[in-house]
Write a protein that holds these residues in place. Sequence first.
Motif, PDB file in Angstrom:
ATOM      1  N   ALA A  55      -2.157   4.250   1.713  1.00  0.00           N
ATOM      2  CA  ALA A  55      -0.989   4.452   1.929  1.00  0.00           C
ATOM      3  C   ALA A  55      -0.400   5.473   1.068  1.00  0.00           C
ATOM      4  CB  ALA A  55       0.049   3.155   1.828  1.00  0.00           C
ATOM      5  N   ALA A  56      -0.938   5.468  -0.417  1.00  0.00           N
ATOM      6  CA  ALA A  56      -0.482   6.471  -1.362  1.00  0.00           C
ATOM      7  C   ALA A  56      -0.988   7.759  -1.119  1.00  0.00           C
ATOM      8  CB  ALA A  56      -0.873   5.900  -2.906  1.00  0.00           C
ATOM      9  N   ALA A  57      -2.234   7.879  -0.485  1.00  0.00           N
ATOM     10  CA  ALA A  57      -2.822   9.211  -0.309  1.00  0.00           C
ATOM     11  C   ALA A  57      -1.823   9.806   0.986  1.00  0.00           C
ATOM     12  CB  ALA A  57      -4.274   8.995   0.188  1.00  0.00           C
ATOM     13  N   LEU A  58      -1.548   9.059   1.791  1.00  0.00           N
ATOM     14  CA  LEU A  58      -0.697   9.437   3.278  1.00  0.00           C
ATOM     15  C   LEU A  58       0.698   9.888   2.476  1.00  0.00           C
ATOM     16  CD1 LEU A  58      -1.292   6.735   5.949  1.00  0.00           C
ATOM     17  CD2 LEU A  58      -2.114   9.393   6.176  1.00  0.00           C
ATOM     18  N   ALA A  59       1.301   9.245   1.802  1.00  0.00           N
ATOM     19  CA  ALA A  59       2.735   9.431   1.168  1.00  0.00           C
ATOM     20  C   ALA A  59       2.460  10.537   0.519  1.00  0.00           C
ATOM     21  CB  ALA A  59       3.050   8.398   0.429  1.00  0.00           C
ATOM     22  N   ALA A  60       1.468  11.223  -0.175  1.00  0.00           N
ATOM     23  CA  ALA A  60       1.329  12.304  -1.166  1.00  0.00           C
ATOM     24  C   ALA A  60       0.887  13.344  -0.240  1.00  0.00           C
ATOM     25  CB  ALA A  60       0.459  12.080  -2.344  1.00  0.00           C
ATOM     26  N   GLY A  61       0.505  13.287   0.841  1.00  0.00           N
ATOM     27  CA  GLY A  61      -0.059  14.274   1.738  1.00  0.00           C
ATOM     28  C   GLY A  61      -1.518  14.871   1.329  1.00  0.00           C
ATOM     29  N   GLU A  62      -2.110  13.991   0.812  1.00  0.00           N
ATOM     30  CA  GLU A  62      -3.593  14.328   0.248  1.00  0.00           C
ATOM     31  C   GLU A  62      -4.713  13.822   1.188  1.00  0.00           C
ATOM     32  OE1 GLU A  62      -3.828  11.681  -3.111  1.00  0.00           O
ATOM     33  OE2 GLU A  62      -2.509  12.947  -4.522  1.00  0.00           O
ATOM     34  N   ALA A  63      -5.656  14.588   1.113  1.00  0.00           N
ATOM     35  CA  ALA A  63      -6.803  14.391   2.225  1.00  0.00           C
ATOM     36  C   ALA A  63      -7.690  13.122   2.101  1.00  0.00           C
ATOM     37  CB  ALA A  63      -7.899  15.588   1.746  1.00  0.00           C
ATOM     38  N   GLY A  64      -7.261  12.409   1.013  1.00  0.00           N
ATOM     39  CA  GLY A  64      -7.879  10.957   0.891  1.00  0.00           C
ATOM     40  C   GLY A  64      -7.805  10.450  -0.439  1.00  0.00           C
ATOM     41  N   TYR A  65      -8.547   9.596  -0.516  1.00  0.00           N
ATOM     42  CA  TYR A  65      -8.321   8.726  -2.079  1.00  0.00           C
ATOM     43  C   TYR A  65      -9.783   8.200  -2.150  1.00  0.00           C
ATOM     44  CZ  TYR A  65      -9.098   4.795   1.274  1.00  0.00           C
ATOM     45  OH  TYR A  65      -9.595   4.005   2.282  1.00  0.00           O
ATOM     46  N   LEU A  66      -9.770   7.791  -3.456  1.00  0.00           N
ATOM     47  CA  LEU A  66     -11.099   7.137  -4.123  1.00  0.00           C
ATOM     48  C   LEU A  66     -10.915   5.440  -3.624  1.00  0.00           C
ATOM     49  CD1 LEU A  66     -11.362   8.722  -7.702  1.00  0.00           C
ATOM     50  CD2 LEU A  66     -12.558   9.360  -5.440  1.00  0.00           C
ATOM     51  N   ASP A  67     -11.992   5.171  -2.979  1.00  0.00           N
ATOM     52  CA  ASP A  67     -12.082   3.747  -2.664  1.00  0.00           C
ATOM     53  C   ASP A  67     -11.994   2.965  -3.904  1.00  0.00           C
ATOM     54  OD1 ASP A  67     -13.548   1.323  -1.935  1.00  0.00           O
ATOM     55  OD2 ASP A  67     -13.504   1.939  -0.147  1.00  0.00           O
ATOM     56  N   PRO A  68     -11.106   2.006  -3.809  1.00  0.00           N
ATOM     57  CA  PRO A  68     -11.045   1.190  -5.094  1.00  0.00           C
ATOM     58  C   PRO A  68     -12.077   0.200  -5.506  1.00  0.00           C
ATOM     59  CG  PRO A  68      -9.484   0.237  -3.623  1.00  0.00           C
ATOM     60  CD  PRO A  68     -10.119   1.759  -2.976  1.00  0.00           C
TER      61      PRO A  68
END
Length: 77
Positions: A33-46
Amino acid sequence: MSDELADRPLTEPHPSRLSPAHPGRERILAAHAAALAAGEAGYLDPETGLFVLSAGFLARRGTCCGRGCRHCPYVAD
C-alpha cells in the motif's frame, strides 16, 4: 496471460498469490500500500528483503507477463 485487469482493487492480491492465511500478510499489504501510494514500482518484502513489483506498476505494463507476480492485477478467479 491476460491484458484485462481483474475485478478487484489493486490493493488486494489474488488469494492464489498471497494467501489470506499467510502469517506476514498484514506487513506485506502495508508495504505494498505504501508503494502504491508513493507511485513506486515496488517494495522490499518485509520478510525476505526481495524486491516485489506493485500492482500499480504491473497494471501500467498493460499485460500479464506470466511469471507469477505476487500482486499481478490480471489474475482472475
